[in-house]
Design a protein around this motif. Sequence first.
Motif, PDB file in Angstrom:
ATOM      1  N   ALA A 128    -104.142 -18.683  -4.016  1.00  0.00           N
ATOM      2  CA  ALA A 128    -103.251 -19.743  -4.483  1.00  0.00           C
ATOM      3  C   ALA A 128    -101.937 -19.166  -5.005  1.00  0.00           C
ATOM      4  CB  ALA A 128    -103.942 -20.561  -5.566  1.00  0.00           C
ATOM      5  N   ALA A 129    -102.009 -18.095  -5.790  1.00  0.00           N
ATOM      6  CA  ALA A 129    -100.797 -17.491  -6.341  1.00  0.00           C
ATOM      7  C   ALA A 129     -99.897 -16.960  -5.229  1.00  0.00           C
ATOM      8  CB  ALA A 129    -101.165 -16.369  -7.307  1.00  0.00           C
ATOM      9  N   SER A 130    -100.484 -16.376  -4.194  1.00  0.00           N
ATOM     10  CA  SER A 130     -99.688 -15.853  -3.079  1.00  0.00           C
ATOM     11  C   SER A 130     -98.946 -16.969  -2.370  1.00  0.00           C
ATOM     12  CB  SER A 130    -100.591 -15.112  -2.093  1.00  0.00           C
ATOM     13  OG  SER A 130    -101.249 -14.021  -2.714  1.00  0.00           O
ATOM     14  N   VAL A 131     -99.636 -18.079  -2.114  1.00  0.00           N
ATOM     15  CA  VAL A 131     -98.982 -19.210  -1.455  1.00  0.00           C
ATOM     16  C   VAL A 131     -97.869 -19.763  -2.335  1.00  0.00           C
ATOM     17  CG1 VAL A 131     -99.311 -21.567  -0.626  1.00  0.00           C
ATOM     18  CG2 VAL A 131    -100.998 -19.814  -0.080  1.00  0.00           C
ATOM     19  N   VAL A 132     -98.127 -19.899  -3.628  1.00  0.00           N
ATOM     20  CA  VAL A 132     -97.134 -20.472  -4.538  1.00  0.00           C
ATOM     21  C   VAL A 132     -95.874 -19.614  -4.588  1.00  0.00           C
ATOM     22  CG1 VAL A 132     -96.640 -20.957  -6.962  1.00  0.00           C
ATOM     23  CG2 VAL A 132     -98.785 -21.742  -5.953  1.00  0.00           C
ATOM     24  N   VAL A 133     -96.034 -18.311  -4.755  1.00  0.00           N
ATOM     25  CA  VAL A 133     -94.872 -17.422  -4.853  1.00  0.00           C
ATOM     26  C   VAL A 133     -94.063 -17.440  -3.561  1.00  0.00           C
ATOM     27  CG1 VAL A 133     -94.163 -15.008  -5.063  1.00  0.00           C
ATOM     28  CG2 VAL A 133     -95.911 -15.928  -6.589  1.00  0.00           C
ATOM     29  N   LEU A 134     -94.733 -17.330  -2.429  1.00  0.00           N
ATOM     30  CA  LEU A 134     -94.028 -17.334  -1.146  1.00  0.00           C
ATOM     31  C   LEU A 134     -93.386 -18.689  -0.869  1.00  0.00           C
ATOM     32  CD1 LEU A 134     -96.586 -15.303   0.991  1.00  0.00           C
ATOM     33  CD2 LEU A 134     -94.346 -14.540   0.190  1.00  0.00           C
ATOM     34  N   TRP A 135     -94.060 -19.767  -1.271  1.00  0.00           N
ATOM     35  CA  TRP A 135     -93.491 -21.107  -1.062  1.00  0.00           C
ATOM     36  C   TRP A 135     -92.206 -21.270  -1.860  1.00  0.00           C
ATOM     37  CZ3 TRP A 135     -94.942 -24.960   2.237  1.00  0.00           C
ATOM     38  CH2 TRP A 135     -94.280 -26.183   2.080  1.00  0.00           C
ATOM     39  N   LEU A 136     -92.211 -20.851  -3.111  1.00  0.00           N
ATOM     40  CA  LEU A 136     -91.018 -20.983  -3.943  1.00  0.00           C
ATOM     41  C   LEU A 136     -89.884 -20.109  -3.418  1.00  0.00           C
ATOM     42  CD1 LEU A 136     -92.530 -21.113  -7.543  1.00  0.00           C
ATOM     43  CD2 LEU A 136     -91.708 -23.003  -6.130  1.00  0.00           C
ATOM     44  N   ALA A 137     -90.224 -18.935  -2.891  1.00  0.00           N
ATOM     45  CA  ALA A 137     -89.193 -18.083  -2.300  1.00  0.00           C
ATOM     46  C   ALA A 137     -88.569 -18.761  -1.078  1.00  0.00           C
ATOM     47  CB  ALA A 137     -89.791 -16.726  -1.916  1.00  0.00           C
ATOM     48  N   ALA A 138     -89.405 -19.349  -0.230  1.00  0.00           N
ATOM     49  CA  ALA A 138     -88.895 -20.050   0.950  1.00  0.00           C
ATOM     50  C   ALA A 138     -88.082 -21.273   0.545  1.00  0.00           C
ATOM     51  CB  ALA A 138     -90.052 -20.451   1.857  1.00  0.00           C
ATOM     52  N   LEU A 139     -88.515 -21.980  -0.498  1.00  0.00           N
ATOM     53  CA  LEU A 139     -87.786 -23.154  -0.968  1.00  0.00           C
ATOM     54  C   LEU A 139     -86.421 -22.759  -1.524  1.00  0.00           C
ATOM     55  CD1 LEU A 139     -87.856 -26.194  -1.426  1.00  0.00           C
ATOM     56  CD2 LEU A 139     -88.980 -25.779  -3.622  1.00  0.00           C
ATOM     57  N   ALA A 140     -86.370 -21.627  -2.234  1.00  0.00           N
ATOM     58  CA  ALA A 140     -85.083 -21.155  -2.752  1.00  0.00           C
ATOM     59  C   ALA A 140     -84.140 -20.805  -1.611  1.00  0.00           C
ATOM     60  CB  ALA A 140     -85.308 -19.938  -3.655  1.00  0.00           C
ATOM     61  N   GLY A 141     -84.654 -20.156  -0.571  1.00  0.00           N
ATOM     62  CA  GLY A 141     -83.817 -19.844   0.579  1.00  0.00           C
ATOM     63  C   GLY A 141     -83.322 -21.088   1.298  1.00  0.00           C
ATOM     64  N   THR A 142     -84.198 -22.075   1.449  1.00  0.00           N
ATOM     65  CA  THR A 142     -83.796 -23.327   2.087  1.00  0.00           C
ATOM     66  C   THR A 142     -82.762 -24.063   1.240  1.00  0.00           C
ATOM     67  OG1 THR A 142     -86.022 -23.490   3.028  1.00  0.00           O
ATOM     68  CG2 THR A 142     -84.656 -25.468   3.094  1.00  0.00           C
ATOM     69  N   SER A 143     -82.909 -23.992  -0.073  1.00  0.00           N
ATOM     70  CA  SER A 143     -81.956 -24.652  -0.971  1.00  0.00           C
ATOM     71  C   SER A 143     -80.554 -24.079  -0.823  1.00  0.00           C
ATOM     72  CB  SER A 143     -82.422 -24.506  -2.423  1.00  0.00           C
ATOM     73  OG  SER A 143     -83.689 -25.116  -2.616  1.00  0.00           O
ATOM     74  N   ALA A 144     -80.468 -22.778  -0.550  1.00  0.00           N
ATOM     75  CA  ALA A 144     -79.151 -22.159  -0.373  1.00  0.00           C
ATOM     76  C   ALA A 144     -78.429 -22.705   0.854  1.00  0.00           C
ATOM     77  CB  ALA A 144     -79.307 -20.650  -0.266  1.00  0.00           C
ATOM     78  N   LEU A 145     -79.185 -23.160   1.843  1.00  0.00           N
ATOM     79  CA  LEU A 145     -78.587 -23.726   3.057  1.00  0.00           C
ATOM     80  C   LEU A 145     -78.214 -25.191   2.892  1.00  0.00           C
ATOM     81  CD1 LEU A 145     -81.011 -22.217   5.743  1.00  0.00           C
ATOM     82  CD2 LEU A 145     -78.736 -21.375   5.107  1.00  0.00           C
ATOM     83  N   ALA A 146     -78.808 -25.858   1.905  1.00  0.00           N
ATOM     84  CA  ALA A 146     -78.630 -27.311   1.754  1.00  0.00           C
ATOM     85  C   ALA A 146     -77.384 -27.607   0.935  1.00  0.00           C
ATOM     86  CB  ALA A 146     -79.870 -27.920   1.098  1.00  0.00           C
ATOM     87  N   ARG A 147     -76.224 -27.367   1.520  1.00  0.00           N
ATOM     88  CA  ARG A 147     -74.951 -27.668   0.866  1.00  0.00           C
ATOM     89  C   ARG A 147     -73.890 -27.866   1.940  1.00  0.00           C
ATOM     90  NH1 ARG A 147     -74.021 -24.405  -3.369  1.00  0.00           N
ATOM     91  NH2 ARG A 147     -71.773 -24.628  -3.195  1.00  0.00           N
ATOM     92  N   HIS A 148     -73.143 -28.964   1.816  1.00  0.00           N
ATOM     93  CA  HIS A 148     -72.105 -29.246   2.811  1.00  0.00           C
ATOM     94  C   HIS A 148     -71.219 -30.361   2.273  1.00  0.00           C
ATOM     95  CE1 HIS A 148     -70.545 -28.674   6.847  1.00  0.00           C
ATOM     96  NE2 HIS A 148     -70.406 -29.978   6.968  1.00  0.00           N
ATOM     97  N   ASP A 149     -69.996 -30.423   2.794  1.00  0.00           N
ATOM     98  CA  ASP A 149     -69.050 -31.492   2.473  1.00  0.00           C
ATOM     99  C   ASP A 149     -68.613 -32.155   3.774  1.00  0.00           C
ATOM    100  OD1 ASP A 149     -68.730 -31.201  -0.418  1.00  0.00           O
ATOM    101  OD2 ASP A 149     -67.854 -29.249   0.065  1.00  0.00           O
ATOM    102  N   PHE A 150     -68.589 -33.484   3.744  1.00  0.00           N
ATOM    103  CA  PHE A 150     -68.172 -34.254   4.917  1.00  0.00           C
ATOM    104  C   PHE A 150     -66.911 -35.026   4.581  1.00  0.00           C
ATOM    105  CE2 PHE A 150     -72.788 -33.918   5.349  1.00  0.00           C
ATOM    106  CZ  PHE A 150     -72.879 -33.409   6.631  1.00  0.00           C
ATOM    107  N   PRO A 151     -65.932 -35.062   5.499  1.00  0.00           N
ATOM    108  CA  PRO A 151     -64.746 -35.902   5.285  1.00  0.00           C
ATOM    109  C   PRO A 151     -65.092 -37.377   5.444  1.00  0.00           C
ATOM    110  CG  PRO A 151     -64.663 -34.934   7.471  1.00  0.00           C
ATOM    111  CD  PRO A 151     -65.863 -34.329   6.773  1.00  0.00           C
ATOM    112  N   LEU A 152     -64.507 -38.210   4.622  1.00  0.00           N
ATOM    113  CA  LEU A 152     -64.708 -39.658   4.687  1.00  0.00           C
ATOM    114  C   LEU A 152     -63.364 -40.301   4.988  1.00  0.00           C
ATOM    115  CD1 LEU A 152     -66.703 -42.025   4.257  1.00  0.00           C
ATOM    116  CD2 LEU A 152     -65.996 -42.052   1.864  1.00  0.00           C
ATOM    117  N   THR A 153     -63.211 -40.793   6.202  1.00  0.00           N
ATOM    118  CA  THR A 153     -61.927 -41.328   6.639  1.00  0.00           C
ATOM    119  C   THR A 153     -61.748 -42.761   6.149  1.00  0.00           C
ATOM    120  OG1 THR A 153     -62.006 -39.940   8.592  1.00  0.00           O
ATOM    121  CG2 THR A 153     -60.481 -41.797   8.635  1.00  0.00           C
TER     122      THR A 153
END
Length: 439
Positions: A128-153
């Motif tokens: 369980a601890a192995s899954v939790v640690v690796l999951w949080l690491a993957a979630l942190a990496g995915t969070s770094a990609l989840a950022r963007h700005d879109f123009p609103l015309t």
Amino acid sequence: MTSTPLPTSARSSAPPSGLYARVVLQALAAVVAGFAAMGVVAGLGLWAAGAADLPGGFTAVLAAVVVMASGGKVELSGDAGALAGTQAELTAMPLTVTLVGALVTGFCFLRPLRHHAVTSARELLLRAASVVVLWLAALAGTSALARHDFPLTLGGGNAQDPLMDLFGDLLDAVNPTVGFRTDVGPTLFYGLLWILGVLAVALLVSRRTPLPARLVRYQEPVRPAAFAMLLLLLAYVVVGLVVGIVVAATKGHAAETFAVLLLGLPNVTWLALGVGIGGSWQGKAEGPFGLPMPQVLDAVLRGGGDSPDLSTVDLSSLAAQDARAWWLLPVAAVLVLAAAFVAAVRSPARTALWQHALRLGVAFALTMLVAAPVTLVEAHFGLSVLGIGDLASLGGQVVLRPDVWKTAGFGLLWGLAFGFLGGLLASRVRRKGEVDQDT
């Protein structure tokens, strides 16, 4: 010199050679499979919704959906020049993505344990601890990609919309933007709760996964009811999937329908379960924006007009818009009874009827305490001028909040009643621990 062999207890407590490496690799496989499954489902849903045409932001939006599906928090922001401002808020979980990720991760977590006759608390905690640690690491990496700005015309030079062009010229808001960022702290905290919940539920519903010796006594009273509740939730999803496919094939708008199925199907079907047993939600929809929801639900949410009060979404309010909503009651009765029967059949034959009723009542109440809150939706977007109000053509809000304790209370009552009925029906079926009278 002859070496003294280790005592039996010391040999049994010592970890086998290579256990740690094997456990970490298996945990990594579970995490990769879970994120891959969520990414595929989210990607297909976004593609069906038309997000593939977003200007350079599809990957970021995909990452944001996966983060939200894992319990993370994505914040919206905007900029519309010196004298104008944008306000945006979004709280929601794409539960189809969540459900697929949970099922795949839970299955991969349990699979290495299926062939074990017993398992120790140390090994279970290590896994369980192995899954939790690796999951949080993957979630942190995915969070770094989840950022963007879109123009609103605003207007975009359209002669039919001179007002928007005027605001753009006068307020330096020709290219206002709206964007999103991941709030990393809350994301990791709720992501931790999410993955712990997934692993706990996986252990609760599995019939063949061995438990540590100290937990074996809880297996009989907990696992049958927990499995029945998971089956009930999945049954509602399957029914909703069939209805959605039929709607897509017969009513048109297939792409939009499949987008809902791939992103938010449990958001609708688990609400239908709660409403069918007597629960309720409070909500409101204003402006041009809305939820990808059945028309009857949208009509109820917009029924309050300009009133600041929230509309009540329950069986009677839905039936007032469409009498077919009354079918939610008998559908709930049939499916809950089926779940109660399954729980009783999977329980030992010596289980008393009152025990069936109590166990299913508690399980159903806890299930609604979890399922109802995750259907929460709060979304708002507006463009304000000089800090005053929202422009009518761009502002809007959608709110859908569950009455959690009321819905859980009805879950308790239904579980008590149908648990008793399920036990009665199962008494005619040969079950575990039953012995013939003539032997």
